[in-house]
Design a protein around this motif. Structure first.
Motif, short mmCIF file in Angstrom:
data_model
loop_
_atom_site.label_atom_id
_atom_site.label_comp_id
_atom_site.label_asym_id
_atom_site.label_seq_id
_atom_site.Cartn_x
_atom_site.Cartn_y
_atom_site.Cartn_z
N PRO A 70 -16.03 7.49 8.03
CA PRO A 70 -15.21 8.39 7.20
C PRO A 70 -13.71 8.23 7.41
O PRO A 70 -12.93 8.29 6.44
CB PRO A 70 -15.68 9.80 7.59
N ALA A 71 -13.27 7.99 8.62
CA ALA A 71 -11.84 7.81 8.88
C ALA A 71 -11.34 6.51 8.24
O ALA A 71 -10.24 6.47 7.67
CB ALA A 71 -11.56 7.79 10.38
N LEU A 72 -12.15 5.47 8.30
CA LEU A 72 -11.77 4.20 7.68
C LEU A 72 -11.70 4.35 6.16
O LEU A 72 -10.75 3.87 5.52
CB LEU A 72 -12.77 3.11 8.05
N GLU A 73 -12.67 5.03 5.58
CA GLU A 73 -12.67 5.25 4.13
C GLU A 73 -11.50 6.15 3.72
O GLU A 73 -10.90 5.95 2.66
CB GLU A 73 -14.00 5.85 3.68
N ALA A 74 -11.18 7.13 4.53
CA ALA A 74 -10.05 8.02 4.24
C ALA A 74 -8.74 7.22 4.24
O ALA A 74 -7.85 7.47 3.41
CB ALA A 74 -9.98 9.16 5.25
N GLU A 75 -8.62 6.27 5.14
CA GLU A 75 -7.41 5.44 5.19
C GLU A 75 -7.30 4.57 3.93
O GLU A 75 -6.21 4.38 3.39
CB GLU A 75 -7.40 4.57 6.44
N VAL A 76 -8.43 4.08 3.44
CA VAL A 76 -8.42 3.30 2.19
C VAL A 76 -7.95 4.19 1.04
O VAL A 76 -7.11 3.78 0.22
CB VAL A 76 -9.82 2.71 1.89
N THR A 78 -6.09 6.88 1.24
CA THR A 78 -4.67 7.18 1.45
C THR A 78 -3.81 6.01 0.99
O THR A 78 -2.81 6.19 0.29
CB THR A 78 -4.40 7.48 2.94
N ALA A 79 -4.20 4.81 1.37
CA ALA A 79 -3.45 3.61 0.98
C ALA A 79 -3.47 3.43 -0.54
O ALA A 79 -2.46 3.04 -1.14
CB ALA A 79 -4.02 2.38 1.67
N ASN A 80 -4.58 3.75 -1.17
CA ASN A 80 -4.68 3.63 -2.61
C ASN A 80 -3.75 4.63 -3.30
O ASN A 80 -3.07 4.29 -4.28
CB ASN A 80 -6.13 3.85 -3.05
N ALA A 99 4.60 -3.32 0.07
CA ALA A 99 4.24 -2.66 1.33
C ALA A 99 2.98 -1.81 1.13
O ALA A 99 2.09 -1.78 1.99
CB ALA A 99 5.40 -1.81 1.84
N ALA A 100 2.90 -1.13 -0.01
CA ALA A 100 1.72 -0.31 -0.30
C ALA A 100 0.49 -1.20 -0.51
O ALA A 100 -0.62 -0.86 -0.07
CB ALA A 100 1.97 0.56 -1.52
N VAL A 101 0.67 -2.34 -1.16
CA VAL A 101 -0.43 -3.30 -1.34
C VAL A 101 -0.91 -3.80 0.02
O VAL A 101 -2.11 -3.85 0.30
CB VAL A 101 0.00 -4.49 -2.24
N ASP A 102 0.03 -4.13 0.89
CA ASP A 102 -0.33 -4.60 2.23
C ASP A 102 -1.08 -3.53 3.01
O ASP A 102 -2.06 -3.82 3.71
CB ASP A 102 0.92 -5.04 2.99
N HIS A 103 -0.63 -2.28 2.88
CA HIS A 103 -1.32 -1.17 3.56
C HIS A 103 -2.75 -1.05 3.04
O HIS A 103 -3.70 -0.93 3.81
CB HIS A 103 -0.55 0.13 3.37
N PHE A 104 -2.91 -1.14 1.72
CA PHE A 104 -4.24 -1.05 1.12
C PHE A 104 -5.13 -2.19 1.60
O PHE A 104 -6.28 -1.96 2.01
CB PHE A 104 -4.14 -1.05 -0.41
#
Length: 147
Positions: A70-76, A78-80, A99-104
């Protein structure tokens, strides 16, 4: 001759529409369930004839991943959202958008790496014969998901 009021006609039409929609949804849900290939979890727990020890170990592995995922999916997610906001704010391919693309991509990569590690951890519990069936199911799942 009987005269039917507009309220009766409207109520009948509404009831017919609701029943039709409900039947369509139920039919579609049934078809999707019938056409869906068994999940990796189903294959492992229903087709591999696990020993009680294997079952116990796999349950522990699955519980750890269920807590981590769930934490990993939440980060995805957030990045999206960040990517959407950067595109809306910049209206072009700017350093902020990149930078946002790289975060995603990083968040998606972390989720994929954790998922693959989870799959290999599960595989380590299996006998060679079970691993052959498991590997085929993983390969089929990845091919199916690729379209």
């Amino acid at each position: 001759m009987m005269v039917v009021g507009w309220k009766t006609v409207a109520a009948t039409a509404l009831a017919a529409a609701l029943l039709s929609s409900g039947a369509t949804w139920a039919g579609a849900a049934w078809m999707m369930r019938e056409r869906q290939a068994p999940s990796l979890h189903d294959i492992v727990h229903e087709q591999l004839r696990l020993s009680p020890e294997q079952d116990r170990r796999l349950d522990a592995i699955e519980a750890r991943f269920a807590a981590e995922r769930p934490a990993l999916e939440a980060e995805v997610r957030t990045a999206n959202r960040e990517l959407g906001a950067a595109i809306a704010a910049n209206r072009g391919d700017t350093p902020e958008v990149q930078a946002a693309v790289d975060h995603f991509h990083g968040a998606m990569g972390d989720l994929q790496k954790a998922t693959i590690a989870h799959v290999f951890e599960m595989r380590s519990v299996l006998t060679p014969e079970q691993a052959t069936v498991f590997d085929a199911a993983v390969a089929e799942s990845l091919s199916r998901d690729a379209g």
